[in-house]
Design an enzyme around this catalytic site. Structure first.
Site, PDB file in Angstrom:
ATOM      1  N   CYS A   1       0.833  -1.192   0.000  1.00  0.00           N
ATOM      2  CA  CYS A   1       0.000   0.000   0.000  1.00  0.00           C
ATOM      3  C   CYS A   1       0.873   1.249   0.000  1.00  0.00           C
ATOM      4  O   CYS A   1       2.058   1.197   0.305  1.00  0.00           O
ATOM      5  CB  CYS A   1      -0.953   0.001   1.194  1.00  0.00           C
ATOM      6  SG  CYS A   1      -0.166   0.045   2.807  1.00  0.00           S
ATOM      7  N   CYS A   2       0.244   2.362  -0.369  1.00  0.00           N
ATOM      8  CA  CYS A   2       0.896   3.672  -0.349  1.00  0.00           C
ATOM      9  C   CYS A   2      -0.206   4.713  -0.194  1.00  0.00           C
ATOM     10  O   CYS A   2      -1.228   4.446   0.427  1.00  0.00           O
ATOM     11  CB  CYS A   2       1.749   3.890  -1.601  1.00  0.00           C
ATOM     12  SG  CYS A   2       0.809   3.890  -3.142  1.00  0.00           S
ATOM     13  N   LEU A   3      -0.025   5.881  -0.755  1.00  0.00           N
ATOM     14  CA  LEU A   3      -1.040   6.919  -0.640  1.00  0.00           C
ATOM     15  C   LEU A   3      -2.215   6.666  -1.583  1.00  0.00           C
ATOM     16  O   LEU A   3      -3.369   6.737  -1.185  1.00  0.00           O
ATOM     17  CB  LEU A   3      -0.415   8.295  -0.917  1.00  0.00           C
ATOM     18  CG  LEU A   3      -1.339   9.490  -0.745  1.00  0.00           C
ATOM     19  CD1 LEU A   3      -1.786   9.627   0.702  1.00  0.00           C
ATOM     20  CD2 LEU A   3      -0.633  10.764  -1.194  1.00  0.00           C
TER      21      LEU A   3
END
Length: 99
Positions: free
Chosen positions: A57-59
Site C-alpha cells: 500500500c501507499c497513498l
C-alpha cells in the site's frame, strides 16, 4: 482489493512503500515500512520469504503498484497491490496506527 493470493488474507504481511515520514502519519496496524526508493536494497532482508502473502500500500496505489510489479519480477509469488492505506485498513479490518 483482491485477496485471493492468500486463503487467509488476515495472515498477510502489509508492506507500506511510502516514505518514513508518511508512514509515521498513519499506517495499517502490523505494517512494515519499506519505502519504494529502498525496495531494491532492502527487500531481501525485510522480505526473506518469497512465498509469504504480501499486500502493498501507499497513498494512492501508484507506488505500491510499481513495487508489486518489481517484487513479482524478483520471484515473490503472492503480491497484491492493496492501493491506499485506508483501503487496506478497511479490507483487512486492521486499524490505522499513528507514530
Amino acid at each position: 482489493m483482491d485477496t485471493t493470493a492468500s486463503s487467509q488474507p488476515g495472515d498477510c504481511l502489509v508492506v507500506d512503500v511510502r516514505s518514513p515520514g508518511e508512514f509515521e502519519t498513519g499506517h495499517v496496524d502490523g505494517a512494515i515500512n519499506l519505502p519504494l526508493d529502498r525496495l531494491s536494497a532492502d527487500c531481501t532482508q525485510a522480505l526473506p520469504d518469497k512465498s509469504q502473502p504480501l499486500v502493498l500500500c501507499c497513498l494512492s496505489g501508484a507506488r505500491s503498484g510499481m513495487a508489486a510489479q518489481w517484487l513479482r519480477q524478483q520471484g515473490y509469488q503472492q503480491v497484491l497491490n492493496g492501493g491506499s492505506v485506508g483501503s487496506v485498513s478497511l479490507q483487512l479490518q486492521r486499524p490505522i496506527r499513528r507514530g
